[in-house]
Design a protein around this motif. Sequence first.
Motif: not given
Length: 509
Positions: A212-215, A259-265, A277-284
Motif C-alpha cells: 500500500d503506497v499510502v502506508s 499510519f495506525t488508522a490506515r493499518q487498522l482500516q 499488521d498491528l494484531r500482535p499488540f492484541r497479545t498481552r
Amino acid sequence: MEPVPQQPGPDLDKADDSMSPAVVLVIGVLLAASFVMILNETVMGVALPRLMEDLEIPYATGQWLTTGFMLTMAVVIPTTGLILKRFSTRAVFVTSMSLFTVGTALSAAAPGFPVLLAGRIVQAAGTAVMLPLLITTVLTFVPASRRGRTMGLISIVIAVAPAVGPSFSGLILEGFSWRWIFLFVLPVAAVALVIGTVKITNITTPTRVQFDVVSIVLSAVAFGGLVYGLSSIGEAAESDTPIPPVVPIVIGALALAAFTARQLQLQRDADRQPLLDLRPFRTRSFSIGLLMLLVSMGALFGTLILLPIYLQNVRDLTTLQTGLVLLPGGLVMGLIAPISGRFYDRLGPRPLVIPGVLTVTLSLGLMQLLDTTSATWLAILVHVVLSAGLGMLMTPLMTSSLGSLPADLYSHGSAILNTLQQLAGAAGTALFITVMTRGATRSAEDGLDPVAAQASGISDAFLYGVGLALVAVALSFLVRRPPTDPGVTGAGGQPDLDTEAPVPAPTSH
C-alpha cells in the motif's frame, strides 16, 4: 528483487527437536551477517572527532553519519513484514547483503562527506532487512523447545554488536585511519555474501502481497520524523538547530496516528493487506515484553552515548582506552545471552527477567556515582554489571514476546520490534544527552569548572535512567511464557500456572 520459485519448506509439524542442515546453515549465515551489520550502527560515535578533522566538517554535519543510518533503518524496517512474505529467503538475503557490501565499499572509498553519508544510507538499507529475516526464520523453523538458546544468539546481534561497536572503532582508530573501520568489515561482508549466495536455499514459500503506497509514505514520515526529532534533541540542547526538534516530532506523531488508522482500516479489508499488521499488540505477552525491551534498549543506547563522553571528557582517556574499557561489558553480554537462552528453555522467562532488570537498575544507580575522581576500574565494573543484566533480559523477552504470536504474524511482530527498537534507541539517547547537557549547564552556572559540571550532568542523566529502569521492574512481574512452548515449567520443574491463555488464530485477510 523478483520472487524465486522454490521447493516447499521443511515440515514444521515434526515431533522431534531436530533442524535440517539447510535451516542450520541459513541461520548461521544470517547470524554472522546480522552481527557485522548491526555493529556498524554504533561505530561512528568514537570515530566522529577524527572524521570531523579529516573531512573538515562541524559536529552538526558529522552526526548525520549516525542519524542518517538510524533514519534509514526506521523507514525501511516497517516494510519488512510484507517483504519477507513476498520474496524468498535467498532473494532477501542476497539483496540485503549486496546493499550492505556496496555501502561498505562506498564508505571506505568516499572522497568526502556526501559520498560517505550515501554509503552509510546504503549500508542501513541492507541492515534493516537482515535482522527481521533472521528473527522470522528462527521463529518459523526452530522447534519451540530450542527457541530460547537460538534466540540467545540473536540477543548477541541486537545487544552485543552495538555495545562492541565503540570498542571496535576505538581499537582501529588507534593505529589506522577512519577508512579502516569499513575496510576491515568489507571482506567479511563479501565472504558472507558469496557463502550465502552459493549455500542458502529457499526455505520459505513466497506469497503475492500488495504494498500500500499510502502506508509506505505515512510510515516513512512517521518513523523518520520521530527518529530525526528525537536524535536532534541532544544537539538542540547544546546549540541552536535549523529545525527545532519539536517540529519533526509533532509531524512524526501525526503521521504515526494516520499510519495506525490506515493499518487498522486495511486489516478490515479482505482484499488488501496492511503494511505493518498491528494484531500482535492484541497479545498481552507480546506487548509487555516489547515494552520492557524498548526500555532496555533505551538504557543501553543512552549508556553507550554517555560512558564514552564520561571516559574521554571527564577522565581524559584516549579512544583506544575508551574502547578497551567498554570491551569487557560487551564480552560479558555475549557470554550470558546464549546461556540465558538455555535457562529460558528450562525455566521460562520470569526467573531470568526479574533478576535481570534488577541488575540493570542497580548498575544505572552505580553509574550515577561516577565523578571526576572515580577509578577507571569502577567504570568497567558498572558497565559489566549493566551488560550482565541486559544479557539476562534480552533473550527471554524476545523469545516469550515473539513466540506468543501466531505463526502468520511472526514477520510483522519482528518488524514492529525492530522498528520500535530504533525509536527506543533514539529516545534513550535524546533523554540521556538532554538531561546531561542541562545538568552540566546548571552546574556550570553554580560555579563548577567545566569538567566537574559535565560529570554532574552525566550523573543526573544516569539518575533518570534509574527511574526508567524502575518502570521495567514493575513490568517484569507480568512477563509470561508462551503456552505453545512444550513442557512449560516453572522453577523446580513444576508446571507454570502463569502462562497466558492461547490467543485465537486471527482471521485471514
